[in-house]
Design a protein around this motif. Structure first.
Motif, PDB file in Angstrom:
ATOM      1  N   ALA A 179      73.731   8.232  88.214  1.00  0.00           N
ATOM      2  CA  ALA A 179      72.907   8.967  87.249  1.00  0.00           C
ATOM      3  C   ALA A 179      72.840   8.270  85.886  1.00  0.00           C
ATOM      4  O   ALA A 179      71.822   8.339  85.197  1.00  0.00           O
ATOM      5  CB  ALA A 179      73.470  10.387  87.083  1.00  0.00           C
ATOM      6  N   HIS A 180      73.939   7.638  85.477  1.00  0.00           N
ATOM      7  CA  HIS A 180      74.014   7.003  84.146  1.00  0.00           C
ATOM      8  C   HIS A 180      74.652   5.616  84.299  1.00  0.00           C
ATOM      9  O   HIS A 180      75.789   5.393  83.863  1.00  0.00           O
ATOM     10  CB  HIS A 180      74.831   7.879  83.187  1.00  0.00           C
ATOM     11  CG  HIS A 180      74.230   9.221  82.955  1.00  0.00           C
ATOM     12  ND1 HIS A 180      73.171   9.436  82.088  1.00  0.00           N
ATOM     13  CD2 HIS A 180      74.504  10.430  83.495  1.00  0.00           C
ATOM     14  CE1 HIS A 180      72.830  10.707  82.097  1.00  0.00           C
ATOM     15  NE2 HIS A 180      73.626  11.341  82.946  1.00  0.00           N
ATOM     16  N   PRO A 181      73.919   4.682  84.927  1.00  0.00           N
ATOM     17  CA  PRO A 181      74.541   3.410  85.324  1.00  0.00           C
ATOM     18  C   PRO A 181      75.077   2.561  84.175  1.00  0.00           C
ATOM     19  O   PRO A 181      75.991   1.777  84.380  1.00  0.00           O
ATOM     20  CB  PRO A 181      73.419   2.679  86.068  1.00  0.00           C
ATOM     21  CG  PRO A 181      72.172   3.417  85.788  1.00  0.00           C
ATOM     22  CD  PRO A 181      72.522   4.807  85.368  1.00  0.00           C
ATOM     23  N   THR A 182      74.530   2.721  82.979  1.00  0.00           N
ATOM     24  CA  THR A 182      74.997   1.844  81.893  1.00  0.00           C
ATOM     25  C   THR A 182      76.076   2.499  81.031  1.00  0.00           C
ATOM     26  O   THR A 182      76.544   1.902  80.071  1.00  0.00           O
ATOM     27  CB  THR A 182      73.822   1.446  80.968  1.00  0.00           C
ATOM     28  OG1 THR A 182      73.253   2.672  80.445  1.00  0.00           O
ATOM     29  CG2 THR A 182      72.766   0.657  81.711  1.00  0.00           C
ATOM     30  N   MET A 183      76.458   3.707  81.375  1.00  0.00           N
ATOM     31  CA  MET A 183      77.415   4.437  80.518  1.00  0.00           C
ATOM     32  C   MET A 183      78.856   4.118  80.930  1.00  0.00           C
ATOM     33  O   MET A 183      79.276   4.436  82.041  1.00  0.00           O
ATOM     34  CB  MET A 183      77.145   5.936  80.675  1.00  0.00           C
ATOM     35  CG  MET A 183      78.082   6.793  79.882  1.00  0.00           C
ATOM     36  SD  MET A 183      77.520   8.509  80.008  1.00  0.00           S
ATOM     37  CE  MET A 183      79.050   9.326  79.597  1.00  0.00           C
ATOM     38  N   PRO A 184      79.640   3.510  80.043  1.00  0.00           N
ATOM     39  CA  PRO A 184      81.025   3.207  80.404  1.00  0.00           C
ATOM     40  C   PRO A 184      81.854   4.484  80.569  1.00  0.00           C
ATOM     41  O   PRO A 184      81.705   5.437  79.805  1.00  0.00           O
ATOM     42  CB  PRO A 184      81.551   2.395  79.211  1.00  0.00           C
ATOM     43  CG  PRO A 184      80.358   2.015  78.417  1.00  0.00           C
ATOM     44  CD  PRO A 184      79.301   3.031  78.697  1.00  0.00           C
ATOM     45  N   VAL A 185      82.691   4.489  81.596  1.00  0.00           N
ATOM     46  CA  VAL A 185      83.623   5.602  81.826  1.00  0.00           C
ATOM     47  C   VAL A 185      85.034   5.029  81.796  1.00  0.00           C
ATOM     48  O   VAL A 185      85.339   4.081  82.522  1.00  0.00           O
ATOM     49  CB  VAL A 185      83.355   6.284  83.186  1.00  0.00           C
ATOM     50  CG1 VAL A 185      84.398   7.365  83.462  1.00  0.00           C
ATOM     51  CG2 VAL A 185      81.950   6.889  83.224  1.00  0.00           C
ATOM     52  N   TYR A 186      85.878   5.588  80.932  1.00  0.00           N
ATOM     53  CA  TYR A 186      87.277   5.160  80.820  1.00  0.00           C
ATOM     54  C   TYR A 186      88.143   6.254  81.419  1.00  0.00           C
ATOM     55  O   TYR A 186      87.999   7.421  81.066  1.00  0.00           O
ATOM     56  CB  TYR A 186      87.665   4.974  79.352  1.00  0.00           C
ATOM     57  CG  TYR A 186      86.900   3.897  78.633  1.00  0.00           C
ATOM     58  CD1 TYR A 186      85.638   4.149  78.090  1.00  0.00           C
ATOM     59  CD2 TYR A 186      87.433   2.628  78.493  1.00  0.00           C
ATOM     60  CE1 TYR A 186      84.936   3.150  77.434  1.00  0.00           C
ATOM     61  CE2 TYR A 186      86.735   1.621  77.821  1.00  0.00           C
ATOM     62  CZ  TYR A 186      85.491   1.896  77.296  1.00  0.00           C
ATOM     63  OH  TYR A 186      84.798   0.909  76.655  1.00  0.00           O
ATOM     64  N   THR A 187      89.037   5.874  82.335  1.00  0.00           N
ATOM     65  CA  THR A 187      89.908   6.885  82.918  1.00  0.00           C
ATOM     66  C   THR A 187      91.359   6.406  82.930  1.00  0.00           C
ATOM     67  O   THR A 187      91.627   5.211  83.095  1.00  0.00           O
ATOM     68  CB  THR A 187      89.446   7.269  84.347  1.00  0.00           C
ATOM     69  OG1 THR A 187      90.234   8.365  84.807  1.00  0.00           O
ATOM     70  CG2 THR A 187      89.567   6.124  85.344  1.00  0.00           C
ATOM     71  N   ALA A 188      92.271   7.372  82.761  1.00  0.00           N
ATOM     72  CA  ALA A 188      93.695   7.024  82.809  1.00  0.00           C
ATOM     73  C   ALA A 188      94.143   6.810  84.244  1.00  0.00           C
ATOM     74  O   ALA A 188      95.127   6.105  84.481  1.00  0.00           O
ATOM     75  CB  ALA A 188      94.516   8.131  82.138  1.00  0.00           C
TER      76      ALA A 188
END
Ligand code: PRP
Ligand code: URA
Length: 215
Positions: A179-188
């Motif tokens: 849905a949001h291919p360019t949005m970085p997602v940071y996860t622990a």
């Protein structure tokens, strides 16, 4: 150092010993809401260092007690947007390091039968495009809430958008990437899978209930 995931180019998974130890304590069902709240906030604070790495600065001159110093200050308006309720638990840790940030709120509740999110609150600053926006939600499970929230932020004008979460599922990461291919997602942490009720396994249970002691 956090690591980029080859299957999900926009996903960054943290691999810091402090974060791994604190996430383990969060998962522990013996951890009560007081410790849970403190841990969530501390992990978010530790993640902020990496999440804000690309933020821009302007030059500023200050006077040390001895002489002038040409230094830096953050040049853009930063907005953090927790998804209620559980996002509130991470927001405090982020604001401790970036007290100048503005806070928008998105209220989303996941329907337990359909697992689809229902938005019940949208309170955002008007000029979201004026700088980076950090979407905050500890759990990226089916991804329904995060995808809907990111769409609301884009519709409201956010251009430089990223998300931080504590525990993500492969299903949620994939749905976000689509849905949001360019949005970085940071996860622990990136966990194994979802169960039939849409809970992350091994996960940490219901983040909102554990944070606020409502279970
Ligand atoms: C939880 C969590 C996320 C959402 C994740 O919130 O905080 O917002 O579920 O699930 P999804 O990825 O499948 O959408 P919940 O709807 O339980 O509300 P709460 O924070 O008020 O408990
Ligand atoms: N929401 C939670 O709080 N936990 C999960 O595992 C999934 C959704």
């Amino acid at each position: 150092m956090p690591t980029q995931n080859s299957q999900h180019p926009s996903l960054v998974v943290f691999d810091h010993p402090l974060i791994r130890a604190k996430v383990t304590a969060l998962r522990d069902r013996e951890t009560g809401h007081r410790a849970f709240r403190a841990l969530m906030s501390q992990i978010a604070g530790l993640m902020v260092y990496e999440v804000t790495r690309s933020f821009t600065t302007d030059s500023i001159t200050v006077q040390t007690p001895l002489e002038p110093f040409d230094g830096d200050h953050l040049s853009q308006r930063i907005t953090v947007v927790p998804i209620l309720r559980a996002g509130i638990g991470m927001t405090e840790g982020v604001l401790e390091l970036m007290p100048e940030a503005r806070v928008g709120h998105l209220g989303m509740a996941r329907d337990e039968a359909t697992l689809e999110p229902r938005a019940y609150l949208n309170k955002l600053p008007p000029d979201l495009g004026a700088g980076p926006v950090i979407l905050i939600d500890p759990m990226l499970a089916t991804g329904g809430s995060a995808v809907a929230a990111a769409t609301m932020l884009r519709d409201a004008g956010a251009k430089d958008l990223r998300m931080i979460c504590l525990v993500a599922s492969p299903e949620g990461v994939q749905r976000m990437a689509k849905a949001h291919p360019t949005m970085p997602v940071y996860t622990a942490a990136l966990d194994r899978e979802l169960d039939e009720r849409g809970y992350i396994l091994p996960g940490l249970g219901d983040a909102g209930d554990r944070l606020f002691g409502t279970h």
